[in-house]
Design a protein around this motif. Structure first.
Motif, PDB file in Angstrom:
ATOM      1  N   ASN A  41       0.841  -1.183   0.000  1.00 52.59           N
ATOM      2  CA  ASN A  41       0.000   0.000   0.000  1.00 52.59           C
ATOM      3  C   ASN A  41       0.886   1.245   0.000  1.00 52.59           C
ATOM      4  OD1 ASN A  41       0.592  -0.824   2.740  1.00 52.59           O
ATOM      5  ND2 ASN A  41      -0.954   0.589   3.493  1.00 52.59           N
ATOM      6  N   ILE A  42       0.389   2.276  -0.674  1.00 51.29           N
ATOM      7  CA  ILE A  42       1.107   3.537  -0.810  1.00 51.29           C
ATOM      8  C   ILE A  42       0.118   4.652  -0.482  1.00 51.29           C
ATOM      9  CG2 ILE A  42       2.401   5.053  -2.360  1.00 51.29           C
ATOM     10  CD1 ILE A  42       2.918   2.473  -4.085  1.00 51.29           C
ATOM     11  N   GLU A  43       0.311   5.257   0.680  1.00 45.90           N
ATOM     12  CA  GLU A  43      -0.617   6.299   1.130  1.00 45.90           C
ATOM     13  C   GLU A  43      -0.147   7.685   0.708  1.00 45.90           C
ATOM     14  OE1 GLU A  43      -1.964   4.151   5.291  1.00 45.90           O
ATOM     15  OE2 GLU A  43      -0.805   5.988   5.379  1.00 45.90           O
ATOM     16  N   VAL A  44      -1.120   8.555   0.543  1.00 49.33           N
ATOM     17  CA  VAL A  44      -0.889   9.992   0.414  1.00 49.33           C
ATOM     18  C   VAL A  44      -1.831  10.654   1.415  1.00 49.33           C
ATOM     19  CG1 VAL A  44      -0.116   9.901  -1.979  1.00 49.33           C
ATOM     20  CG2 VAL A  44      -2.531  10.226  -1.495  1.00 49.33           C
ATOM     21  N   VAL A  45      -1.582  11.903   1.714  1.00 47.77           N
ATOM     22  CA  VAL A  45      -2.344  12.574   2.756  1.00 47.77           C
ATOM     23  C   VAL A  45      -3.844  12.616   2.437  1.00 47.77           C
ATOM     24  CG1 VAL A  45      -2.064  14.958   1.960  1.00 47.77           C
ATOM     25  CG2 VAL A  45      -2.263  14.471   4.417  1.00 47.77           C
ATOM     26  N   SER A  46      -4.199  12.599   1.167  1.00 45.69           N
ATOM     27  CA  SER A  46      -5.597  12.519   0.753  1.00 45.69           C
ATOM     28  C   SER A  46      -5.943  11.034   0.621  1.00 45.69           C
ATOM     29  CB  SER A  46      -5.790  13.244  -0.580  1.00 45.69           C
ATOM     30  OG  SER A  46      -7.102  13.073  -1.041  1.00 45.69           O
ATOM     31  N   PHE A  47      -6.414  10.427   1.726  1.00 47.17           N
ATOM     32  CA  PHE A  47      -6.559   8.977   1.829  1.00 47.17           C
ATOM     33  C   PHE A  47      -7.192   8.280   0.626  1.00 47.17           C
ATOM     34  CE2 PHE A  47      -5.825   9.339   6.483  1.00 47.17           C
ATOM     35  CZ  PHE A  47      -4.824   8.391   6.563  1.00 47.17           C
ATOM     36  N   PRO A  48      -8.263   8.766   0.044  1.00 49.20           N
ATOM     37  CA  PRO A  48      -8.848   7.994  -1.062  1.00 49.20           C
ATOM     38  C   PRO A  48      -7.939   7.888  -2.284  1.00 49.20           C
ATOM     39  CG  PRO A  48     -10.395   9.653  -0.277  1.00 49.20           C
ATOM     40  CD  PRO A  48      -9.088   9.913   0.389  1.00 49.20           C
ATOM     41  N   GLU A  49      -6.912   8.702  -2.340  1.00 52.05           N
ATOM     42  CA  GLU A  49      -6.043   8.724  -3.521  1.00 52.05           C
ATOM     43  C   GLU A  49      -4.849   7.790  -3.423  1.00 52.05           C
ATOM     44  OE1 GLU A  49      -7.194  10.207  -6.164  1.00 52.05           O
ATOM     45  OE2 GLU A  49      -8.877  10.829  -4.904  1.00 52.05           O
ATOM     46  N   GLY A  50      -4.690   7.090  -2.322  1.00 57.66           N
ATOM     47  CA  GLY A  50      -3.587   6.140  -2.194  1.00 57.66           C
ATOM     48  C   GLY A  50      -3.875   4.858  -2.955  1.00 57.66           C
ATOM     49  N   TRP A  51      -2.912   3.934  -2.913  1.00 59.68           N
ATOM     50  CA  TRP A  51      -3.062   2.650  -3.588  1.00 59.68           C
ATOM     51  C   TRP A  51      -3.034   1.533  -2.564  1.00 59.68           C
ATOM     52  CZ3 TRP A  51       1.722   4.273  -6.691  1.00 59.68           C
ATOM     53  CH2 TRP A  51       1.362   5.161  -7.698  1.00 59.68           C
ATOM     54  N   CYS A  52      -3.896   0.576  -2.744  1.00 60.58           N
ATOM     55  CA  CYS A  52      -3.860  -0.630  -1.926  1.00 60.58           C
ATOM     56  C   CYS A  52      -2.766  -1.557  -2.446  1.00 60.58           C
ATOM     57  CB  CYS A  52      -5.203  -1.347  -1.985  1.00 60.58           C
ATOM     58  SG  CYS A  52      -6.576  -0.402  -1.274  1.00 60.58           S
ATOM     59  N   ALA A  53      -2.326  -2.469  -1.604  1.00 60.97           N
ATOM     60  CA  ALA A  53      -1.284  -3.423  -1.997  1.00 60.97           C
ATOM     61  C   ALA A  53      -1.722  -4.269  -3.194  1.00 60.97           C
ATOM     62  CB  ALA A  53      -0.941  -4.317  -0.809  1.00 60.97           C
ATOM     63  N   GLU A  54      -2.975  -4.695  -3.195  1.00 63.90           N
ATOM     64  CA  GLU A  54      -3.469  -5.517  -4.293  1.00 63.90           C
ATOM     65  C   GLU A  54      -3.443  -4.748  -5.610  1.00 63.90           C
ATOM     66  OE1 GLU A  54      -5.862  -6.557  -0.519  1.00 63.90           O
ATOM     67  OE2 GLU A  54      -5.003  -4.764  -1.444  1.00 63.90           O
ATOM     68  N   THR A  55      -3.792  -3.464  -5.559  1.00 62.42           N
ATOM     69  CA  THR A  55      -3.776  -2.624  -6.750  1.00 62.42           C
ATOM     70  C   THR A  55      -2.364  -2.488  -7.293  1.00 62.42           C
ATOM     71  OG1 THR A  55      -5.714  -1.408  -5.998  1.00 62.42           O
ATOM     72  CG2 THR A  55      -4.322  -0.310  -7.627  1.00 62.42           C
ATOM     73  N   THR A  56      -1.400  -2.304  -6.401  1.00 57.88           N
ATOM     74  CA  THR A  56      -0.008  -2.175  -6.829  1.00 57.88           C
ATOM     75  C   THR A  56       0.475  -3.466  -7.482  1.00 57.88           C
ATOM     76  OG1 THR A  56       0.363  -0.622  -5.021  1.00 57.88           O
ATOM     77  CG2 THR A  56       2.308  -1.527  -6.084  1.00 57.88           C
ATOM     78  N   ALA A  57       0.145  -4.612  -6.903  1.00 53.80           N
ATOM     79  CA  ALA A  57       0.548  -5.898  -7.497  1.00 53.80           C
ATOM     80  C   ALA A  57      -0.088  -6.075  -8.874  1.00 53.80           C
ATOM     81  CB  ALA A  57       0.166  -7.046  -6.570  1.00 53.80           C
ATOM     82  N   ILE A  58      -1.357  -5.730  -8.997  1.00 55.91           N
ATOM     83  CA  ILE A  58      -2.044  -5.852 -10.287  1.00 55.91           C
ATOM     84  C   ILE A  58      -1.411  -4.918 -11.315  1.00 55.91           C
ATOM     85  CG2 ILE A  58      -4.226  -5.392 -11.498  1.00 55.91           C
ATOM     86  CD1 ILE A  58      -5.621  -6.493  -8.920  1.00 55.91           C
ATOM     87  N   SER A  59      -1.006  -3.736 -10.899  1.00 48.73           N
ATOM     88  CA  SER A  59      -0.375  -2.820 -11.859  1.00 48.73           C
ATOM     89  C   SER A  59       0.942  -3.391 -12.374  1.00 48.73           C
ATOM     90  CB  SER A  59      -0.191  -1.425 -11.265  1.00 48.73           C
ATOM     91  OG  SER A  59       0.742  -1.439 -10.210  1.00 48.73           O
ATOM     92  N   HIS A  60       1.694  -4.094 -11.520  1.00 47.55           N
ATOM     93  CA  HIS A  60       2.915  -4.765 -11.984  1.00 47.55           C
ATOM     94  C   HIS A  60       2.572  -5.861 -12.998  1.00 47.55           C
ATOM     95  CE1 HIS A  60       5.888  -2.836  -9.421  1.00 47.55           C
ATOM     96  NE2 HIS A  60       5.035  -2.937  -8.415  1.00 47.55           N
ATOM     97  N   LEU A  61       1.498  -6.603 -12.740  1.00 44.05           N
ATOM     98  CA  LEU A  61       1.037  -7.629 -13.672  1.00 44.05           C
ATOM     99  C   LEU A  61       0.708  -7.011 -15.029  1.00 44.05           C
ATOM    100  CD1 LEU A  61      -0.225 -10.445 -14.458  1.00 44.05           C
ATOM    101  CD2 LEU A  61      -2.328  -9.608 -13.394  1.00 44.05           C
ATOM    102  N   VAL A  62      -0.039  -5.935 -15.026  1.00 44.28           N
ATOM    103  CA  VAL A  62      -0.429  -5.280 -16.275  1.00 44.28           C
ATOM    104  C   VAL A  62       0.797  -4.768 -17.025  1.00 44.28           C
ATOM    105  CG1 VAL A  62      -1.665  -3.290 -17.229  1.00 44.28           C
ATOM    106  CG2 VAL A  62      -2.747  -4.713 -15.463  1.00 44.28           C
ATOM    107  N   MET A  63       1.720  -4.158 -16.304  1.00 47.02           N
ATOM    108  CA  MET A  63       2.925  -3.626 -16.943  1.00 47.02           C
ATOM    109  C   MET A  63       3.795  -4.721 -17.559  1.00 47.02           C
ATOM    110  SD  MET A  63       2.798  -0.376 -16.910  1.00 47.02           S
ATOM    111  CE  MET A  63       4.475   0.001 -17.366  1.00 47.02           C
ATOM    112  N   ASP A  64       3.659  -5.950 -17.074  1.00 44.18           N
ATOM    113  CA  ASP A  64       4.427  -7.073 -17.611  1.00 44.18           C
ATOM    114  C   ASP A  64       3.667  -7.827 -18.702  1.00 44.18           C
ATOM    115  OD1 ASP A  64       7.005  -8.501 -17.326  1.00 44.18           O
ATOM    116  OD2 ASP A  64       5.725 -10.211 -16.808  1.00 44.18           O
TER     117      ASP A  64
END
Length: 131
Positions: A41-64
């Motif tokens: 997970n990657i948080e920013v001060v505006s909570f709804p705009e961060g990324w969940c861990a699952e989203t980050t893993a899926i983005s790596h999948l898509v990029m590959d």
């Protein structure tokens, strides 16, 4: 679930950027062809705009180049069981099958619960374009 999938999820959790919630989460997915992608997970001060861990893993999948998820492990430092949020459930469903296994793990590596994607999100939006 194989130990390598949990190990990747836990390593990802340790890289989490969670300065506001102090709630690091890691996820790792294995594709049907055996590739593993992890995310935190990657948080920013505006909570709804961060990324969940699952989203980050899926983005790596898509990029590959994409693929289908055979299984996914989720681990959180502060909970014995951390389930994907609603948004992540739908994101996972886009790249999963109804039989994709979701492993909810504790930080020590114990699988607390394994569910099929169809059980985790029984009424997912259809992923095929209708037209």
């Amino acid at each position: 679930m194989a130990d390598d999938l949990f190990a990747k999820a836990r390593m990802a959790m340790r890289k989490a950027h969670a300065p506001y919630s102090k709630f690091p989460v890691g996820a790792a997915l294995r594709t049907t062809d055996g590739r593993i992608f992890a995310g935190c997970n990657i948080e920013v001060v505006s909570f709804p705009e961060g990324w969940c861990a699952e989203t980050t893993a899926i983005s790596h999948l898509v990029m590959d180049g994409g693929g289908k998820i055979a299984e996914l492990a989720v681990v959180a430092e502060r909970l014995p069981l951390c389930s994907p949020c609603g948004g992540c459930r739908q994101r996972i469903a886009e790249f999963a099958t109804a039989e994709t296994k979701i492993h909810l793990c504790d930080v020590e590596g114990g699988v607390k619960k394994t569910v099929a994607m169809g059980e985790l999100l029984p009424f997912a939006f259809e992923t095929e374009v209708i037209g």
